[in-house]
Enzyme design. Structure first.
Site, PDB file in Angstrom:
ATOM      1  N   ASP A 200       0.870  -1.188   0.000  1.00 52.13           N
ATOM      2  CA  ASP A 200       0.000   0.000   0.000  1.00 52.13           C
ATOM      3  C   ASP A 200       0.896   1.223   0.000  1.00 52.13           C
ATOM      4  O   ASP A 200       1.689   1.425   0.931  1.00 52.13           O
ATOM      5  CB  ASP A 200      -0.907  -0.018   1.242  1.00 52.13           C
ATOM      6  CG  ASP A 200      -1.982   1.063   1.193  1.00 52.13           C
ATOM      7  OD1 ASP A 200      -1.973   1.891   0.253  1.00 52.13           O
ATOM      8  OD2 ASP A 200      -2.834   1.088   2.115  1.00 52.13           O
ATOM      9  N   GLU A 329      -8.765  -6.945   5.807  1.00 49.22           N
ATOM     10  CA  GLU A 329      -7.650  -6.517   6.671  1.00 49.22           C
ATOM     11  C   GLU A 329      -8.216  -6.068   8.019  1.00 49.22           C
ATOM     12  O   GLU A 329      -7.746  -5.090   8.583  1.00 49.22           O
ATOM     13  CB  GLU A 329      -6.861  -5.390   5.985  1.00 49.22           C
ATOM     14  CG  GLU A 329      -7.707  -4.182   5.622  1.00 49.22           C
ATOM     15  CD  GLU A 329      -6.953  -3.067   4.908  1.00 49.22           C
ATOM     16  OE1 GLU A 329      -5.837  -3.289   4.416  1.00 49.22           O
ATOM     17  OE2 GLU A 329      -7.508  -1.945   4.854  1.00 49.22           O
TER      18      GLU A 329
HETATM   19  C1  MUC Z   1      -5.001   1.914   4.478  1.00 44.00           C
HETATM   20  O1  MUC Z   1      -4.808   2.875   3.753  1.00 44.00           O
HETATM   21  O2  MUC Z   1      -5.233   0.861   3.921  1.00 44.00           O
HETATM   22  C2  MUC Z   1      -5.094  -0.389   6.515  1.00 44.00           C
HETATM   23  C3  MUC Z   1      -4.174  -1.240   7.043  1.00 44.00           C
HETATM   24  C4  MUC Z   1      -3.137  -0.464   7.583  1.00 44.00           C
HETATM   25  O3  MUC Z   1      -2.122  -0.857   8.130  1.00 44.00           O
HETATM   26  O4  MUC Z   1      -3.421   0.834   7.375  1.00 44.00           O
HETATM   27  C5  MUC Z   1      -4.713   0.953   6.841  1.00 44.00           C
HETATM   28  C6  MUC Z   1      -4.990   2.088   5.965  1.00 44.00           C
HETATM   29 MG    MG Z   2      -4.965   1.681   1.930  1.00 42.51          MG
END
Ligand code: MUC
Ligand code: MG
Length: 375
Positions: A200, A329
């Site tokens: 990410d 998640e």
């Molecule tokens: C995101 O932007 O995905 C999701 C898991 C993590 O560690 O941060 C979030 C935010």
């Molecule tokens: Mg994200």
């Protein structure tokens, strides 16, 4: 005479600061603590609905902060709901949207509290209110974001050995592309076929950097590329999704159904991260999910690193979907050192159990709540 209709009597908001188990490093912020905005909504039949509105890193993730969520509920949204009939959640959603723009995290906390109360009142779970479950155990990945490659690798092996998580997301974008790619490739090499590795970037790259970075990440065997570019640059997301074989996940670029429609119509191919915080609640998030399903987009159950209440609300929504190609998640509570609920969620076999109702199936621990509430 006719029975008195049940109405919303009182809405209380509290800021709750919980320390994280280790620093959590994202491209825009490093978290040592997470702040939950907890909503307690009391109704005239004595039922209390619980809700949570949570963001990441103060104002560094988006335009709502924990303090603004609390203030805007107290000042603007709660007065719209007080005295209104409790049961017609769709009418209350329309009322909030008519009078208040944006502020989807605040709205999500309230929609959650309305659903929790209605579920408790009817003695059914929120998932049942939303049409019923397709799944009671949902896969959950873990985010490796300690900032240290070796520590991330050890953390991943621990999670695999505990059968806690087998998919991992790495937070990159704070360092140079070469450093980031190197970090990711080392982790992928260490874990091999035992784990799916995703990244990410949280909007940190411009398009040409993204082209370079994604090409290298694809070579390294990464399975999913999340939000490489600015949320507003949907055209770049669309071009990148068509340029590479590795799958693209839209997160900040797809807040709600409108954004989803724009991406679909623009020719995006890939997956959407659903979050109750982005859409304005579980019901709105499911609207986006249904659009995605109708348009051939894959789904992912996303988190704003909520505590147990926000995580449970999300799980009730995701459990109703027939398929989530990329899992979820929903690990927020596991990143926090302590909790404010009586019974934690049950994480096992690389996933989490949907809490049984009524409502969200969550009970507050009043002592813990008092202890962690901001004075
Ligand atoms: C995101 O932007 O995905 C999701 C898991 C993590 O560690 O941060 C979030 C935010
Ligand atoms: Mg994200």
């Amino acid at each position: 005479g006719a029975p008195m209709p049940v109405v919303i009597e009182h809405i209380e908001t509290q800021l709750v600061d919980l320390p994280t188990i280790r620093p959590h490093k994202l491209s825009m912020a490093t978290m040592g603590c997470q702040t939950l905005v907890i909503v307690r909504m009391r109704h005239s039949d004595g039922v209390e609905g619980l809700g949570e509105g949570t963001t990441i890193g103060g104002l560094s993730y988006g335009p709502e902060s924990p303090e603004s969520i609390k203030c805007n509920i107290d000042t603007y949204l709660a007065p719209l709901l007080i005295g209104q009939s409790s049961a017609n959640i769709n009418a209350l959603r329309a009322r909030m949207n008519r009078h208040v723009r944006g502020n989807t995290i605040a709205k999500s906390a309230l929609e959650t509290a309305l659903l929790d109360a209605q579920g408790k009142r009817l003695e059914v779970s929120v998932a049942t209110l939303l049409g019923g479950t397709n799944h009671d155990h949902l896969p959950v990945l873990w985010t490796l974001a300690s900032g240290d490659t070796q520590q991330d690798i050890e953390e991943a092996f621990q999670r695999l050995d505990d059968r806690r998580h087998c998919d991992f997301k790495l937070k990159i974008g704070a360092n140079s592309v070469d450093q980031d790619v190197n970090h990711v490739a080392m982790i992928k090499e260490a874990l091999g076929e035992r784990a799916s590795i995703r990244v990410d970037i949280n909007q940190a790259w411009d398009e040409s950097t993204a082209v370079r970075g994604i090409a290298a990440l694809q070579n390294a065997g990464i399975d999913l590329i999340e939000q490489p570019v600015d949320a507003r640059d949907k055209a770049a997301m669309i071009r990148l999704s068509r340029r590479f074989n590795v799958s693209m996940l839209a997160d900040e670029a797809v807040q709600d159904t409108r954004d989803g429609l724009d991406l679909v119509c623009g020719g995006f191919s890939g997956a959407f991260a659903l979050k109750i915080a982005k859409s304005g609640g579980p019901l709105e998030a499911l609207e986006l999910a249904h659009l995605a399903q109708a348009s051939g987009m894959e789904l992912y159950g996303g988190t704003m690193l909520e505590g147990t209440i926000g995580t449970a609300a999300s799980l009730h929504a995701w459990s109703t979907l027939s398929e989530m190609a990329w899992g979820t998640e929903m690990f927020g509570p596991l990143l926090l050192e302590d909790d404010i609920v009586a019974e934690p969620l049950s994480y096992h076999e690389f996933g989490v159990e949907l809490p049984a109702g009524p409502g969200l199936g969550i009970t507050l621990d009043e002592d813990k709540l008092t202890h962690y509430s901001r004075k």
